[in-house]
Design a protein around this motif. Structure first.
Motif, short mmCIF file in Angstrom:
data_model
loop_
_atom_site.label_atom_id
_atom_site.label_comp_id
_atom_site.label_asym_id
_atom_site.label_seq_id
_atom_site.Cartn_x
_atom_site.Cartn_y
_atom_site.Cartn_z
N PHE A 54 -18.99 0.20 9.26
CA PHE A 54 -18.84 1.71 9.14
C PHE A 54 -17.48 2.02 9.00
O PHE A 54 -16.56 1.37 9.59
CB PHE A 54 -19.13 2.21 10.45
CG PHE A 54 -20.61 2.40 10.90
CD1 PHE A 54 -21.40 3.54 10.38
CD2 PHE A 54 -21.31 1.62 11.46
CE1 PHE A 54 -22.67 3.41 10.79
CE2 PHE A 54 -22.57 1.27 11.83
CZ PHE A 54 -23.43 2.58 11.39
N LEU A 55 -17.03 2.59 7.94
CA LEU A 55 -15.70 2.36 7.28
C LEU A 55 -15.26 3.88 6.87
O LEU A 55 -15.66 4.55 6.16
CB LEU A 55 -15.90 1.69 5.72
CG LEU A 55 -14.68 1.49 5.09
CD1 LEU A 55 -13.59 0.69 5.83
CD2 LEU A 55 -14.68 0.80 3.92
N ASP A 56 -14.41 4.23 7.49
CA ASP A 56 -13.62 5.74 7.53
C ASP A 56 -12.82 5.69 6.36
O ASP A 56 -12.37 4.51 5.67
CB ASP A 56 -12.39 5.59 8.63
CG ASP A 56 -11.67 6.83 8.71
OD1 ASP A 56 -12.37 7.91 8.19
OD2 ASP A 56 -10.40 6.96 9.26
N VAL A 57 -12.69 6.51 5.56
CA VAL A 57 -11.96 6.71 4.15
C VAL A 57 -10.56 6.94 4.28
O VAL A 57 -9.78 6.22 3.65
CB VAL A 57 -12.72 7.99 3.44
CG1 VAL A 57 -11.89 8.14 2.22
CG2 VAL A 57 -14.02 7.65 3.17
N MET A 58 -10.12 7.80 5.25
CA MET A 58 -8.57 8.19 5.13
C MET A 58 -7.96 7.27 6.18
O MET A 58 -7.97 7.66 7.54
CB MET A 58 -8.36 9.79 5.50
CG MET A 58 -9.36 10.70 4.76
SD MET A 58 -8.47 10.77 2.82
CE MET A 58 -6.93 11.39 3.28
N MET A 59 -7.28 6.37 5.83
CA MET A 59 -6.44 5.35 6.71
C MET A 59 -5.29 4.98 6.18
O MET A 59 -5.09 4.97 5.06
CB MET A 59 -7.22 4.30 6.94
CG MET A 59 -8.65 4.35 7.80
SD MET A 59 -9.61 2.86 8.25
CE MET A 59 -9.98 2.34 6.69
N PRO A 60 -4.26 4.80 6.98
CA PRO A 60 -2.96 4.27 6.60
C PRO A 60 -3.03 2.89 5.91
O PRO A 60 -4.08 2.20 6.25
CB PRO A 60 -2.05 4.38 7.76
CG PRO A 60 -3.00 4.21 8.97
CD PRO A 60 -4.41 4.83 8.51
N LYS A 61 -2.13 2.37 5.28
CA LYS A 61 -1.95 1.11 4.63
C LYS A 61 -3.08 0.97 3.65
O LYS A 61 -2.68 0.49 2.56
CB LYS A 61 -2.08 0.04 5.78
CG LYS A 61 -0.92 -0.05 6.71
CD LYS A 61 -1.17 -1.22 7.70
CE LYS A 61 0.30 -1.14 8.48
NZ LYS A 61 0.23 -2.11 9.55
N MET A 62 -4.40 1.18 3.73
CA MET A 62 -5.24 0.89 2.82
C MET A 62 -6.38 1.74 3.04
O MET A 62 -6.98 1.67 4.17
CB MET A 62 -5.62 -0.47 3.02
CG MET A 62 -6.28 -1.05 1.63
SD MET A 62 -6.91 -2.82 1.83
CE MET A 62 -7.60 -3.15 0.57
N SER A 63 -7.09 2.74 2.14
CA SER A 63 -8.01 3.42 2.23
C SER A 63 -9.32 2.81 2.39
O SER A 63 -9.44 1.84 1.83
CB SER A 63 -7.93 4.79 1.40
OG SER A 63 -8.81 4.23 0.11
N GLY A 64 -10.37 3.63 3.04
CA GLY A 64 -11.76 3.03 2.99
C GLY A 64 -12.15 2.77 1.60
O GLY A 64 -12.81 1.91 1.32
N PHE A 65 -11.95 3.69 0.62
CA PHE A 65 -12.12 3.47 -0.87
C PHE A 65 -11.54 2.09 -1.43
O PHE A 65 -12.38 1.20 -1.89
CB PHE A 65 -11.79 4.67 -1.94
CG PHE A 65 -12.25 6.04 -1.44
CD1 PHE A 65 -13.84 6.03 -1.53
CD2 PHE A 65 -11.70 7.15 -1.29
CE1 PHE A 65 -14.25 7.22 -1.39
CE2 PHE A 65 -12.25 8.25 -1.16
CZ PHE A 65 -13.59 8.24 -1.13
N ASP A 66 -10.35 1.86 -1.32
CA ASP A 66 -9.60 0.62 -1.72
C ASP A 66 -10.53 -0.64 -0.75
O ASP A 66 -10.69 -1.80 -1.42
CB ASP A 66 -8.33 0.76 -1.29
CG ASP A 66 -7.51 1.56 -1.89
OD1 ASP A 66 -8.00 2.24 -2.96
OD2 ASP A 66 -6.25 2.01 -1.68
N VAL A 67 -10.77 -0.47 0.42
CA VAL A 67 -11.33 -1.60 1.03
C VAL A 67 -12.58 -1.96 0.30
O VAL A 67 -13.00 -2.94 0.44
CB VAL A 67 -11.56 -1.52 2.71
CG1 VAL A 67 -12.32 -2.34 3.06
CG2 VAL A 67 -10.28 -1.18 3.32
N CYS A 68 -13.52 -0.88 0.22
CA CYS A 68 -15.02 -0.93 -0.25
C CYS A 68 -14.91 -1.57 -1.68
O CYS A 68 -15.55 -2.38 -2.05
CB CYS A 68 -15.64 0.45 -0.32
SG CYS A 68 -17.21 0.52 -0.72
#
Length: 125
Positions: A54-68
């Motif tokens: 379950f991945l949040d989109v708006m995050m510091p350091k690296m967004s959920g989009f980037d992680v995905c």
């Protein structure tokens, strides 16, 4: 084999809410993991190989989009199911999540019952 769910959100109360929502799955042998930002999430995915994220989109350091994108397209980890959680419900964001390889897109505030249902459905419980 233990199934694992990774909960990624930079807001502690949301991580806790998701953990509480999913904790009954622990009775069925599911291990719950958490990460407070995208960098930690990426490292955890590579190390722990969770079945579901379950991945949040708006995050510091690296967004959920980037992680995905890293998980699905760069590292080519295919056996992880990613559900994006976001306060942004715009069609543009949904399309972006799909383009990055997200399997599902839920908007906040989410329905805990729906979250639990999706997790059970995916894990085959």
């Amino acid at each position: 084999m233990t199934q694992k769910i990774l909960i990624v959100d930079d807001e502690p109360h949301l991580r806790m809410l998701l953990e509480q929502t999913l904790q009954e799955l622990e009775d069925e042998g599911v291990e719950l993991l958490t990460a407070e930002n995208g960098e930690v999430a990426l490292a955890t995915i590579q190390l722990e190989k969770p079945n579901l994220v379950f991945l949040d989109v708006m995050m510091p350091k690296m967004s959920g989009f980037d992680v995905c994108n890293q998980v699905k397209n760069v590292l080519q980890i295919k056996d992880v199911y990613i559900i994006m959680l976001t306060a942004k419900g715009q069609e543009f964001d949904k399309k972006k999540a799909e383009a990055m390889g997200a399997d599902l897109y839920l908007t906040k505030p989410f329905d805990p019952d729906e979250v639990l249902e999706k997790a059970q459905e995916f894990l085959g419980l």
